[in-house]
Design a protein around this motif. Structure first.
Motif, PDB file in Angstrom:
ATOM      1  N   MET A 105       8.695  11.645 -39.986  1.00 28.33           N
ATOM      2  CA  MET A 105       7.358  12.368 -39.484  1.00 28.33           C
ATOM      3  C   MET A 105       6.264  11.891 -39.055  1.00 28.33           C
ATOM      4  O   MET A 105       5.531  10.909 -39.899  1.00 28.33           O
ATOM      5  N   PRO A 106       5.384  12.926 -37.681  1.00 27.26           N
ATOM      6  CA  PRO A 106       3.952  11.915 -36.742  1.00 27.26           C
ATOM      7  C   PRO A 106       3.184  11.570 -38.583  1.00 27.26           C
ATOM      8  O   PRO A 106       3.310  12.431 -39.498  1.00 27.26           O
ATOM      9  N   PHE A 107       2.628  11.134 -38.914  1.00 28.04           N
ATOM     10  CA  PHE A 107       1.053  11.312 -39.482  1.00 28.04           C
ATOM     11  C   PHE A 107      -0.088  11.651 -38.993  1.00 28.04           C
ATOM     12  O   PHE A 107      -1.109  12.212 -39.764  1.00 28.04           O
ATOM     13  N   VAL A 108      -0.141  12.461 -37.913  1.00 30.59           N
ATOM     14  CA  VAL A 108      -0.792  13.090 -37.449  1.00 30.59           C
ATOM     15  C   VAL A 108      -0.569  14.304 -36.252  1.00 30.59           C
ATOM     16  O   VAL A 108       0.226  13.835 -36.062  1.00 30.59           O
ATOM     17  N   LEU A 109      -0.693  15.189 -36.890  1.00 28.13           N
ATOM     18  CA  LEU A 109      -0.324  16.395 -35.980  1.00 28.13           C
ATOM     19  C   LEU A 109      -1.084  17.275 -35.106  1.00 28.13           C
ATOM     20  O   LEU A 109      -2.068  17.713 -35.812  1.00 28.13           O
ATOM     21  N   VAL A 110      -0.911  17.611 -34.091  1.00 29.46           N
ATOM     22  CA  VAL A 110      -1.897  18.348 -33.030  1.00 29.46           C
ATOM     23  C   VAL A 110      -0.996  20.102 -32.666  1.00 29.46           C
ATOM     24  O   VAL A 110       0.059  19.938 -32.252  1.00 29.46           O
ATOM     25  N   SER A 111      -1.943  21.003 -32.414  1.00 34.95           N
ATOM     26  CA  SER A 111      -1.306  21.989 -31.969  1.00 34.95           C
ATOM     27  C   SER A 111      -2.893  23.369 -32.138  1.00 34.95           C
ATOM     28  O   SER A 111      -3.616  22.883 -32.345  1.00 34.95           O
ATOM     29  N   GLN A 112      -1.994  24.038 -31.153  1.00 33.60           N
ATOM     30  CA  GLN A 112      -2.863  25.131 -30.848  1.00 33.60           C
ATOM     31  C   GLN A 112      -2.759  26.418 -31.373  1.00 33.60           C
ATOM     32  O   GLN A 112      -1.983  26.966 -31.129  1.00 33.60           O
ATOM     33  N   PRO A 113      -3.915  26.534 -32.385  1.00 33.24           N
ATOM     34  CA  PRO A 113      -2.972  27.996 -33.370  1.00 33.24           C
ATOM     35  C   PRO A 113      -3.954  29.271 -32.939  1.00 33.24           C
ATOM     36  O   PRO A 113      -3.652  30.638 -32.899  1.00 33.24           O
ATOM     37  N   ARG A 114      -4.614  28.832 -31.681  1.00 31.02           N
ATOM     38  CA  ARG A 114      -5.554  30.154 -31.290  1.00 31.02           C
ATOM     39  C   ARG A 114      -6.017  29.276 -29.871  1.00 31.02           C
ATOM     40  O   ARG A 114      -5.638  28.846 -29.430  1.00 31.02           O
ATOM     41  N   PRO A 115      -5.716  30.564 -28.752  1.00 36.37           N
ATOM     42  CA  PRO A 115      -6.579  29.331 -27.557  1.00 36.37           C
ATOM     43  C   PRO A 115      -8.018  28.995 -27.647  1.00 36.37           C
ATOM     44  O   PRO A 115      -8.585  29.709 -28.202  1.00 36.37           O
ATOM     45  N   HIS A 116      -7.715  28.784 -27.186  1.00 38.78           N
ATOM     46  CA  HIS A 116      -8.182  27.173 -26.755  1.00 38.78           C
ATOM     47  C   HIS A 116      -8.611  26.713 -27.428  1.00 38.78           C
ATOM     48  O   HIS A 116      -9.901  25.642 -28.081  1.00 38.78           O
ATOM     49  N   VAL A 117      -8.275  26.815 -28.886  1.00 39.85           N
ATOM     50  CA  VAL A 117      -8.812  25.534 -30.256  1.00 39.85           C
ATOM     51  C   VAL A 117      -7.342  24.867 -30.440  1.00 39.85           C
ATOM     52  O   VAL A 117      -6.058  25.068 -30.674  1.00 39.85           O
ATOM     53  N   THR A 118      -7.888  23.314 -30.544  1.00 39.09           N
ATOM     54  CA  THR A 118      -6.503  22.418 -31.043  1.00 39.09           C
ATOM     55  C   THR A 118      -6.913  22.189 -32.999  1.00 39.09           C
ATOM     56  O   THR A 118      -8.262  22.013 -33.306  1.00 39.09           O
ATOM     57  N   LEU A 119      -6.043  22.158 -33.807  1.00 41.54           N
ATOM     58  CA  LEU A 119      -5.794  21.628 -34.509  1.00 41.54           C
ATOM     59  C   LEU A 119      -5.469  20.492 -34.496  1.00 41.54           C
ATOM     60  O   LEU A 119      -4.107  20.290 -34.418  1.00 41.54           O
ATOM     61  N   ILE A 120      -5.832  19.502 -35.570  1.00 40.91           N
ATOM     62  CA  ILE A 120      -5.635  18.511 -35.862  1.00 40.91           C
ATOM     63  C   ILE A 120      -5.602  18.549 -37.169  1.00 40.91           C
ATOM     64  O   ILE A 120      -6.675  18.169 -38.040  1.00 40.91           O
ATOM     65  N   THR A 121      -3.726  17.743 -38.015  1.00 32.46           N
ATOM     66  CA  THR A 121      -4.090  18.279 -39.490  1.00 32.46           C
ATOM     67  C   THR A 121      -3.411  16.471 -39.653  1.00 32.46           C
ATOM     68  O   THR A 121      -2.606  15.942 -38.786  1.00 32.46           O
ATOM     69  N   LEU A 122      -4.131  15.843 -40.352  1.00 35.26           N
ATOM     70  CA  LEU A 122      -3.826  15.004 -41.168  1.00 35.26           C
ATOM     71  C   LEU A 122      -2.681  14.855 -41.963  1.00 35.26           C
ATOM     72  O   LEU A 122      -2.525  15.652 -43.058  1.00 35.26           O
ATOM     73  N   ASN A 123      -1.355  14.189 -41.971  1.00 39.09           N
ATOM     74  CA  ASN A 123      -0.357  15.098 -42.342  1.00 39.09           C
ATOM     75  C   ASN A 123       0.831  13.292 -42.973  1.00 39.09           C
ATOM     76  O   ASN A 123       1.403  13.242 -43.136  1.00 39.09           O
ATOM     77  N   ARG A 124      -0.104  12.807 -44.226  1.00 41.94           N
ATOM     78  CA  ARG A 124       0.395  12.190 -44.929  1.00 41.94           C
ATOM     79  C   ARG A 124      -0.131  12.470 -46.572  1.00 41.94           C
ATOM     80  O   ARG A 124      -0.649  12.445 -47.514  1.00 41.94           O
ATOM     81  N   PRO A 125       0.687  13.656 -47.072  1.00 41.16           N
ATOM     82  CA  PRO A 125       0.178  14.522 -48.090  1.00 41.16           C
ATOM     83  C   PRO A 125       0.623  14.073 -49.343  1.00 41.16           C
ATOM     84  O   PRO A 125       0.001  14.032 -50.531  1.00 41.16           O
ATOM     85  N   GLU A 126       1.551  13.266 -49.632  1.00 40.16           N
ATOM     86  CA  GLU A 126       2.179  11.746 -50.708  1.00 40.16           C
ATOM     87  C   GLU A 126       1.275  11.285 -50.865  1.00 40.16           C
ATOM     88  O   GLU A 126       0.618  11.303 -52.179  1.00 40.16           O
ATOM     89  N   ARG A 127      -0.047  11.042 -49.965  1.00 44.33           N
ATOM     90  CA  ARG A 127      -0.851  10.067 -50.349  1.00 44.33           C
ATOM     91  C   ARG A 127      -2.476  10.720 -50.062  1.00 44.33           C
ATOM     92  O   ARG A 127      -3.064   9.644 -49.579  1.00 44.33           O
ATOM     93  N   MET A 128      -1.956  11.586 -50.013  1.00 44.65           N
ATOM     94  CA  MET A 128      -3.583  12.913 -50.109  1.00 44.65           C
ATOM     95  C   MET A 128      -3.840  12.554 -49.125  1.00 44.65           C
ATOM     96  O   MET A 128      -5.286  12.536 -48.656  1.00 44.65           O
ATOM     97  N   ASN A 129      -3.694  11.825 -47.776  1.00 48.83           N
ATOM     98  CA  ASN A 129      -4.048  11.332 -46.720  1.00 48.83           C
ATOM     99  C   ASN A 129      -4.807  10.543 -45.793  1.00 48.83           C
ATOM    100  O   ASN A 129      -5.976  10.420 -45.819  1.00 48.83           O
ATOM    101  N   ALA A 130      -4.245   9.501 -47.197  1.00 48.87           N
ATOM    102  CA  ALA A 130      -5.704   8.248 -47.288  1.00 48.87           C
ATOM    103  C   ALA A 130      -5.458   8.038 -45.681  1.00 48.87           C
ATOM    104  O   ALA A 130      -4.458   8.221 -44.620  1.00 48.87           O
ATOM    105  N   MET A 131      -6.373   6.873 -45.888  1.00 48.77           N
ATOM    106  CA  MET A 131      -6.860   6.314 -44.357  1.00 48.77           C
ATOM    107  C   MET A 131      -6.424   4.882 -43.800  1.00 48.77           C
ATOM    108  O   MET A 131      -6.658   4.007 -44.076  1.00 48.77           O
ATOM    109  N   ALA A 132      -4.991   5.230 -43.658  1.00 52.68           N
ATOM    110  CA  ALA A 132      -4.401   4.566 -44.076  1.00 52.68           C
ATOM    111  C   ALA A 132      -4.046   3.816 -41.792  1.00 52.68           C
ATOM    112  O   ALA A 132      -4.549   5.021 -41.973  1.00 52.68           O
ATOM    113  N   PHE A 133      -4.311   2.905 -41.392  1.00 50.81           N
ATOM    114  CA  PHE A 133      -4.085   2.618 -40.159  1.00 50.81           C
ATOM    115  C   PHE A 133      -3.497   2.917 -39.430  1.00 50.81           C
ATOM    116  O   PHE A 133      -3.331   3.889 -38.521  1.00 50.81           O
ATOM    117  N   ASP A 134      -2.243   3.285 -39.898  1.00 49.13           N
ATOM    118  CA  ASP A 134      -1.003   3.975 -39.883  1.00 49.13           C
ATOM    119  C   ASP A 134      -1.366   5.747 -39.128  1.00 49.13           C
ATOM    120  O   ASP A 134      -0.480   6.328 -38.327  1.00 49.13           O
TER     121      ASP A 134
END
Length: 267
Positions: free
Chosen positions: A1-30
Motif C-alpha cells: 500500500m502506498p504511503f501517499v494516496l492521490v484522488s480527485q473526489p470533486r471536479p478540479h479538486v485533488t485530495l492528497i492523503t498521508l497513508n501510514r495510519p499505524e504510525r499516525m502518518n509520521a514523517m518518515a522519508f518514505d
C-alpha cells in the motif's frame, strides 16, 4: 500500500492523503518524498484548481518518526553531518513546495498534528480541523527547540506573537476549539464532516477565475512578508489590473449576476 494516496473526489479538486495510519502518518522519508512528488504533480496538473491535504486514520501527522525514519535519497558517500543537512532540506522542501503551488492548499486536520505535523498543517493556505484534532509544538518537550520546518515563522503570523511564543515555549496541546478561537484554523467541525467541508471549500475556490485565485494566494503570502503597506499595495494593484485588463471575467460576473446564474469564468 502506498504511503501517499492521490484522488480527485470533486471536479478540479485533488485530495492528497498521508497513508501510514499505524504510525499516525509520521514523517518518515518514505512518506515525505512521495508527498513532495504528489504536491509537485498536483501543481503541474492544470486540471487541479485546489488541493486538499489530510491524513488516514485517527491522526493528521505525528511529526518525526523516531522508530522507522525511512531512507533519505541521494546520501551515498556522505558523512553524518551532511546526511543531517540533506534530511532537513528534504523536509523543508515539502513546506516550500506547498507555498510554491499555484493552487491553494487546504489542510483537513483530522487528528493530532504534532511537531513536524503541526508545521505541515501551518504550511497550508487554509486549515480546517476535526473537533478531535489538536496541535503540539513537540520539539521543546523532547529537549530540542520547538522551532522547525518554518514553525517559528508561520505560527506568529497565523495567531500573533504572544500566543505563538506561549504555545511553542510551553509545548502544551492546543485543542480544536482553542485553535478555532485564536485563528489557528478557520473552522472546527465534527470529524465525520471534515473531509466534505474541506472539499466543499476547495470546490467553491475551484469555481472562481484561475488567475484570480492564484494571484490572491500570491498576494496574501506576499502581504505577510511585506515590509510596508505602501510596498504591498503596489503588488495588489498590479494583480488586480492584470486580471481586469487581460480577461473578460468582470464582465461575465456582472452578466451572470443580472441573469441569476453561476458565472462561467474562461479567463
Amino acid at each position: 500500500m502506498p504511503f501517499v494516496l492521490v484522488s480527485q473526489p470533486r471536479p478540479h479538486v485533488t485530495l492528497i492523503t498521508l497513508n501510514r495510519p499505524e504510525r499516525m502518518n509520521a514523517m518518515a522519508f518514505d512518506v515525505m518524498v512521495p508527498l513532495r512528488e504528489a504536491l509537485e504533480d498536483a501543481g503541474r496538473d492544470n486540471g487541479t484548481r485546489a488541493v486538499v491535504l489530510t491524513g488516514a486514520g485517527r491522526g493528521f501527522c505525528s511529526g518525526a518518526d523516531l522508530e522507522s525514519p525511512g531512507r533519505i535519497p541521494g546520501i551515498e558517500g556522505l558523512t553524518v553531518s551532511s546526511i543531517a543537512l540533506r534530511s532537513m532540506e528534504l523536509l523543508d522542501d515539502v513546506v516550500r513546495t506547498m507555498r510554491r503551488l499555484h493552487q491553494p492548499v487546504i489542510a483537513a486536520i483530522n487528528g493530532p498534528a504534532i511537531g513536524g505535523g503541526f508545521c505541515l498543517g501551518l504550511a497550508a493556505d487554509v486549515r480546517l480541523a476535526a473537533d478531535t484534532a489538536y496541535f503540539r509544538a513537540a520539539g521543546i518537550t523532547n529537549g530540542l527547540t520547538a522551532s522547525e520546518l518554518g514553525l517559528s515563522y508561520l505560527l506568529p503570523r497565523a495567531i500573533g506573537s504572544s500566543r505563538a511564543f506561549e504555545i511553542m515555549l510551553s509545548g502544551r496541546d492546543v485543542d480544536a476549539a482553542e485553535a478555532e478561537r485564536v485563528g489557528l484554523v478557520s473552522r472546527a467541525v465534527p470529524g465525520a464532516e471534515l473531509l466534505d467541508a474541506a472539499c466543499d471549500l476547495a470546490e467553491r475556490v475551484a469555481g472562481f477565475s484561475r488567475p484570480g485565485v492564484e494571484l490572491t494566494k500570491r498576494t496574501l503570502w506576499a502581504g505577510l512578508d511585506a515590509a510596508s503597506l505602501e510596498a504591498h499595495m503596489g503588488h495588489e494593484g498590479l494583480a488586480q489590473l492584470f486580471v481586469r485588463l487581460t480577461t473578460r471575467n468582470f464582465e461575465e460576473a456582472i452578466a451572470a449576476r443580472k441573469e441569476g446564474r453561476a458565472p462561467d469564468f474562461r479567463d
